[in-house]
Design a protein around this motif. Structure first.
Motif, PDB file in Angstrom:
ATOM      1  N   PHE A 108       0.666  -1.404   0.138  1.00 35.49           N
ATOM      2  CA  PHE A 108       0.089  -0.142   0.097  1.00 35.49           C
ATOM      3  C   PHE A 108       1.057   1.459  -0.432  1.00 35.49           C
ATOM      4  N   THR A 109       0.131   2.505  -0.759  1.00 38.36           N
ATOM      5  CA  THR A 109       1.492   2.989  -0.755  1.00 38.36           C
ATOM      6  C   THR A 109       0.078   4.379  -0.691  1.00 38.36           C
ATOM      7  N   ILE A 110       0.437   5.350   1.001  1.00 38.67           N
ATOM      8  CA  ILE A 110      -0.239   6.751   0.771  1.00 38.67           C
ATOM      9  C   ILE A 110       0.257   7.711  -0.015  1.00 38.67           C
ATOM     10  N   SER A 111      -0.714   8.409  -0.173  1.00 42.26           N
ATOM     11  CA  SER A 111      -0.161  10.290  -0.953  1.00 42.26           C
ATOM     12  C   SER A 111      -1.321  11.429  -0.960  1.00 42.26           C
ATOM     13  N   ARG A 112      -0.529  12.493  -1.211  1.00 37.49           N
ATOM     14  CA  ARG A 112      -1.919  13.795  -0.700  1.00 37.49           C
ATOM     15  C   ARG A 112      -1.772  14.361  -2.366  1.00 37.49           C
ATOM     16  N   ASP A 113      -3.092  14.977  -2.092  1.00 38.64           N
ATOM     17  CA  ASP A 113      -2.897  16.381  -2.748  1.00 38.64           C
ATOM     18  C   ASP A 113      -3.159  17.395  -2.463  1.00 38.64           C
ATOM     19  N   ASN A 114      -2.557  18.310  -2.508  1.00 34.68           N
ATOM     20  CA  ASN A 114      -2.633  19.324  -1.466  1.00 34.68           C
ATOM     21  C   ASN A 114      -4.225  20.544  -2.473  1.00 34.68           C
ATOM     22  N   ALA A 115      -4.016  20.202  -3.731  1.00 37.05           N
ATOM     23  CA  ALA A 115      -4.700  21.305  -3.858  1.00 37.05           C
ATOM     24  C   ALA A 115      -5.874  21.162  -4.367  1.00 37.05           C
ATOM     25  N   LYS A 116      -5.938  20.207  -4.361  1.00 40.98           N
ATOM     26  CA  LYS A 116      -7.335  19.325  -3.888  1.00 40.98           C
ATOM     27  C   LYS A 116      -7.815  18.162  -2.726  1.00 40.98           C
ATOM     28  N   ASN A 117      -6.655  18.966  -1.501  1.00 41.31           N
ATOM     29  CA  ASN A 117      -7.374  18.397   0.033  1.00 41.31           C
ATOM     30  C   ASN A 117      -7.940  17.207  -0.322  1.00 41.31           C
ATOM     31  N   THR A 118      -7.070  16.348  -0.852  1.00 38.47           N
ATOM     32  CA  THR A 118      -7.474  14.724  -0.972  1.00 38.47           C
ATOM     33  C   THR A 118      -6.294  14.023  -0.779  1.00 38.47           C
ATOM     34  N   VAL A 119      -6.939  13.003   0.147  1.00 38.33           N
ATOM     35  CA  VAL A 119      -5.488  11.552   0.453  1.00 38.33           C
ATOM     36  C   VAL A 119      -5.707  10.640  -0.021  1.00 38.33           C
ATOM     37  N   TYR A 120      -4.945   9.058  -0.347  1.00 37.96           N
ATOM     38  CA  TYR A 120      -4.740   8.121  -1.756  1.00 37.96           C
ATOM     39  C   TYR A 120      -4.404   7.507  -1.276  1.00 37.96           C
ATOM     40  N   LEU A 121      -4.872   5.978  -0.670  1.00 33.84           N
ATOM     41  CA  LEU A 121      -4.325   4.696  -0.961  1.00 33.84           C
ATOM     42  C   LEU A 121      -4.551   3.497  -1.574  1.00 33.84           C
ATOM     43  N   GLN A 122      -3.586   3.671  -2.334  1.00 32.33           N
ATOM     44  CA  GLN A 122      -3.472   2.798  -3.105  1.00 32.33           C
ATOM     45  C   GLN A 122      -2.298   1.490  -3.053  1.00 32.33           C
ATOM     46  N   MET A 123      -3.986   0.485  -3.159  1.00 36.11           N
ATOM     47  CA  MET A 123      -3.405  -1.252  -2.418  1.00 36.11           C
ATOM     48  C   MET A 123      -2.952  -1.477  -3.598  1.00 36.11           C
ATOM     49  N   ASN A 124      -1.281  -2.212  -3.791  1.00 39.95           N
ATOM     50  CA  ASN A 124      -1.651  -3.531  -4.653  1.00 39.95           C
ATOM     51  C   ASN A 124      -1.792  -4.714  -4.655  1.00 39.95           C
ATOM     52  N   SER A 125      -1.542  -5.218  -4.802  1.00 36.54           N
ATOM     53  CA  SER A 125      -1.037  -7.342  -4.059  1.00 36.54           C
ATOM     54  C   SER A 125      -2.185  -7.352  -3.818  1.00 36.54           C
ATOM     55  N   LEU A 126      -3.955  -7.125  -4.032  1.00 40.07           N
ATOM     56  CA  LEU A 126      -4.423  -7.080  -2.602  1.00 40.07           C
ATOM     57  C   LEU A 126      -4.639  -8.750  -2.257  1.00 40.07           C
ATOM     58  N   LYS A 127      -5.342  -8.551  -0.497  1.00 40.92           N
ATOM     59  CA  LYS A 127      -5.100  -9.954  -0.663  1.00 40.92           C
ATOM     60  C   LYS A 127      -6.738  -9.994   0.316  1.00 40.92           C
ATOM     61  N   PRO A 128      -7.576 -11.613   0.510  1.00 38.99           N
ATOM     62  CA  PRO A 128      -8.335 -11.415   1.003  1.00 38.99           C
ATOM     63  C   PRO A 128      -8.522 -11.542   2.330  1.00 38.99           C
ATOM     64  N   GLU A 129      -7.603 -11.265   3.065  1.00 38.11           N
ATOM     65  CA  GLU A 129      -7.036 -10.391   4.803  1.00 38.11           C
ATOM     66  C   GLU A 129      -7.750  -8.773   4.662  1.00 38.11           C
ATOM     67  N   ASP A 130      -7.384  -8.338   3.560  1.00 36.76           N
ATOM     68  CA  ASP A 130      -7.780  -6.995   2.883  1.00 36.76           C
ATOM     69  C   ASP A 130      -8.511  -6.924   3.052  1.00 36.76           C
TER      70      ASP A 130
END
Length: 121
Positions: A67-89
Motif C-alpha cells: 500500500f502507498t499513501i499520498s496526498r494532493d494539496n490542491a485537491k485536499n485529498t488523500v489517497y491509498l493505493q492498494m496493490n497485491s490485494l489479499k482476501p485478508e485486506d
C-alpha cells in the motif's frame, strides 16, 4: 469537517484499488491524515498515515510494500493505493484526520463514512 471516502469495490486477489478521501475544509501542514480498516467482528485498526505538511508516511506492518499513501494539496485529498490485494485486506476502509501523529482511533477527530473493499480468493 467532512471527509468523503470513495474507491472501494470487489476485486480478486492480486488486484489493485485506489481509495480517495476528500476533506471539506483545508488540511493544514500540522494535520495527520490516516486510513483505518475494520473487518467484521474486529476492531478498527490503523493502516497508513501521512503528515500533511512533510509528507512523511507511516504503514502498518501488514501492508508495507503493498500500500502507498499520498496526498494532493490542491485537491485536499488523500489517497491509498492498494496493490497485491489479499482476501485478508477485506474490510471497510475509513479515512480520518487528526492533529497528532497516532495509530489509535482516539488520535483522530474527524472520520469519513467508510468504503467497502472486498477481495475474493
Amino acid at each position: 469537517v467532512q471527509l468523503q471516502a470513495s474507491g472501494g469495490g470487489l476485486v480478486q486477489a492480486g488486484d489493485s484499488l485506489r481509495l480517495s478521501c476528500v476533506a471539506s475544509t483545508r488540511t493544514f501542514s500540522s494535520h495527520f491524515m490516516g486510513w483505518f480498516r475494520q473487518a467484521p467482528g474486529k476492531e478498527r485498526g490503523f493502516v497508513s498515515g501521512i503528515r500533511w505538511g512533510s509528507g512523511r508516511t507511516y504503514y502498518a506492518d501488514s501492508v508495507k510494500g503493498r500500500f502507498t499513501i499520498s496526498r494532493d494539496n490542491a485537491k485536499n485529498t488523500v489517497y491509498l493505493q492498494m496493490n497485491s490485494l489479499k482476501p485478508e485486506d477485506t474490510a471497510v476502509y475509513y479515512c480520518a484526520r487528526g492533529r497528532n501523529l497516532g495509530t489509535g482511533v482516539d488520535d483522530y477527530d474527524y472520520w469519513g463514512q467508510g468504503t467497502q473493499v472486498t477481495v475474493s480468493s
